[in-house]
Design a protein around this motif. Structure first.
Motif, mmCIF file in Angstrom:
data_model
loop_
_atom_site.group_PDB
_atom_site.id
_atom_site.type_symbol
_atom_site.label_atom_id
_atom_site.label_comp_id
_atom_site.label_asym_id
_atom_site.label_seq_id
_atom_site.Cartn_x
_atom_site.Cartn_y
_atom_site.Cartn_z
ATOM 1 N N ILE A 78 0.844 -1.190 0.000
ATOM 2 C CA ILE A 78 0.000 0.000 0.000
ATOM 3 C C ILE A 78 0.878 1.239 0.000
ATOM 4 N N ALA A 79 0.690 2.083 -0.987
ATOM 5 C CA ALA A 79 1.479 3.318 -1.090
ATOM 6 C C ALA A 79 0.744 4.290 -2.001
ATOM 7 N N GLU A 80 1.032 5.573 -1.806
ATOM 8 C CA GLU A 80 0.424 6.610 -2.634
ATOM 9 C C GLU A 80 1.487 7.652 -2.996
ATOM 10 N N GLY A 81 1.174 8.479 -3.990
ATOM 11 C CA GLY A 81 2.036 9.596 -4.357
ATOM 12 C C GLY A 81 3.399 9.169 -4.858
ATOM 13 N N VAL B 179 1.452 -2.530 -6.402
ATOM 14 C CA VAL B 179 1.389 -1.321 -5.583
ATOM 15 C C VAL B 179 -0.052 -0.824 -5.612
ATOM 16 N N TRP B 180 -0.673 -0.776 -4.451
ATOM 17 C CA TRP B 180 -2.096 -0.439 -4.337
ATOM 18 C C TRP B 180 -2.300 0.819 -3.508
ATOM 19 N N THR B 181 -3.320 1.586 -3.854
ATOM 20 C CA THR B 181 -3.819 2.617 -2.952
ATOM 21 C C THR B 181 -4.598 1.908 -1.851
ATOM 22 N N PRO B 182 -4.887 2.583 -0.745
ATOM 23 C CA PRO B 182 -5.699 1.933 0.290
ATOM 24 C C PRO B 182 -7.038 1.428 -0.232
ATOM 25 N N LYS B 183 -7.657 2.181 -1.154
ATOM 26 C CA LYS B 183 -8.947 1.750 -1.712
ATOM 27 C C LYS B 183 -8.783 0.498 -2.567
ATOM 28 N N ALA C 33 4.598 5.601 -4.090
ATOM 29 C CA ALA C 33 4.015 4.592 -4.967
ATOM 30 C C ALA C 33 4.755 4.560 -6.302
ATOM 31 N N GLY C 34 5.089 5.742 -6.819
ATOM 32 C CA GLY C 34 5.821 5.815 -8.079
ATOM 33 C C GLY C 34 7.180 5.157 -7.984
ATOM 34 N N ARG C 35 7.889 5.384 -6.872
ATOM 35 C CA ARG C 35 9.215 4.775 -6.687
ATOM 36 C C ARG C 35 9.114 3.254 -6.613
ATOM 37 N N LEU C 36 8.105 2.764 -5.879
ATOM 38 C CA LEU C 36 7.941 1.314 -5.746
ATOM 39 C C LEU C 36 7.596 0.667 -7.077
ATOM 40 N N LYS C 37 6.761 1.329 -7.862
ATOM 41 C CA LYS C 37 6.398 0.784 -9.170
ATOM 42 C C LYS C 37 7.613 0.746 -10.094
ATOM 43 N N GLU C 38 8.445 1.772 -10.001
ATOM 44 C CA GLU C 38 9.610 1.858 -10.889
ATOM 45 C C GLU C 38 10.758 0.973 -10.428
ATOM 46 N N ASN C 39 11.025 0.976 -9.129
ATOM 47 C CA ASN C 39 12.231 0.313 -8.625
ATOM 48 C C ASN C 39 11.972 -1.033 -7.961
ATOM 49 N N GLY C 40 10.739 -1.293 -7.550
ATOM 50 C CA GLY C 40 10.460 -2.503 -6.802
ATOM 51 C C GLY C 40 11.072 -2.447 -5.412
ATOM 52 N N CYS C 41 11.208 -3.598 -4.783
ATOM 53 C CA CYS C 41 11.775 -3.700 -3.434
ATOM 54 C C CYS C 41 13.064 -4.510 -3.509
#
Length: 319
Positions: A33-36, A58-62, A39-47
């Motif tokens: 769960i991440a936003e803003g 990567v999900w918003t809370p909703k 979220a962009g960093r996680l989508k681009e770089n992963g973990c």
């Protein structure tokens, strides 16, 4: 009951172990769960974990709403600001598991979600951040300990979480004494995490210095007095939970890692919470009060509050 969707809130040292372990599970929808910008960093770089990149969704809370299991692995200071996100993510049947390793995060989360959704838990993992991401030894990691706080202890949801972890690479253990186990881990954190953070030395200092051992014992006595007053018999967990994961003498636990990195610590979750409980119960906590203030002062030092190198500083009287 089958767990098919898991959301993780907090992808740091603790969350990385969860992401690593659950990424091995088949037929599982796993997301962070991440936003803003985050979220962009996680989508681009992963973990980056143990030198390998993992890419959970990567999900918003909703978007996470209605997950079968929500694992909260935030830093304590971030919890209050995340309560609305937690509330948005939790559906009627979502199991909420906090791995924050204090003794009051469940109470804080219950301000926003139904307490019946919460499955009490703790985690024992010696994880730290390096250039190749968050690192831990999977073989020596004890893992997640969880259980119901009242019967039936072998509930349907406990069995569902067991099945999930068995099909992943998560080390785990179920206990009938989860509150006692949580306080036992809390004791480990307070007594082993905090004194070394003040000294700035590896955990071997407790074996090599009678002075460090004395500080640790002072913190321990105050914590145990508070636990006893609250009706928590930590002794019930001593046989199974009195030690953490095996580590080298040079190991620096989370509070010292935070100070090393110039970050604020979780001292409010440790000595801060004990000071508050001590005042409520009329139990003195001088060791914890000193520890709290000295670590807060070290945070201020990291923030540059005591930088007197500028020539424009006014003179002050020596005392």
């Amino acid at each position: 009951m089958q767990i098919k969707k898991v959301a993780v809130l907090g992808a740091g040292a603790v969350g990385s172990y969860v992401i690593w372990g659950l990424s091995q599970a088949e037929n599982l929808s796993l997301g962070v769960i991440a936003e803003g910008e985050r979220a962009g960093r996680l989508k681009e770089n992963g973990c980056l974990i143990n030198g390998q990149v993992y890419r959970p969704e990567v999900w918003t809370p909703k978007e996470a709403h209605g997950a079968d299991l929500l694992i909260v692995s935030l830093k304590y200071g971030a919890l209050a600001g995340a309560l609305d996100s937690i509330a948005q993510a939790v559906g009627e049947h979502t199991i909420v598991m906090s791995l924050m390793n204090g003794v009051d995060s469940e109470e804080i989360i219950a301000q926003k979600v139904n307490p019946d959704n919460i499955l009490h838990a703790l985690i024992k993992v010696a994880s730290h951040k390096e250039e190749n991401g968050y690192c831990f030894n999977p073989e020596t990691t004890i893992g997640i300990i969880f259980g119901e706080i009242k019967p039936p202890f072998e509930s349907e949801r406990v069995q569902a979480v067991c099945t999930l972890f068995e099909n992943a690479q998560i080390h785990f253990r179920v206990t009938d004494y989860i509150k006692e186990e949580m306080w036992s881990k809390f004791r480990l954190n307070v007594c082993n995490n905090l004194p070394q953070a003040i000294l700035g030395a590896g955990v071997g200092c407790y074996n090599d210095s009678t002075h460090m051992k004395a500080i640790s014992e002072g913190l321990k006595k105050e914590l145990e007095a508070i636990a006893q007053a609250k009706g928590i018999d930590i002794g019930k967990a001593d046989k199974s939970s009195s030690h953490g994961s095996a580590v080298l003498p040079k190991t620096r636990y989370s509070t010292l890692q935070d100070l090393d990195a110039g970050r604020h610590t979780e001292i409010d979750m440790f000595s801060g919470a004990l000071m508050r409980m001590g005042k409520e119960l009329g139990i003195p906590t001088p060791y914890n009060e000193y520890t709290y203030h000295i670590i807060k002062a070290l945070e201020e030092k990291n923030d540059g509050k005591f930088d007197y190198s500028k020539d424009t500083q006014e003179s002050t009287w020596s005392k």
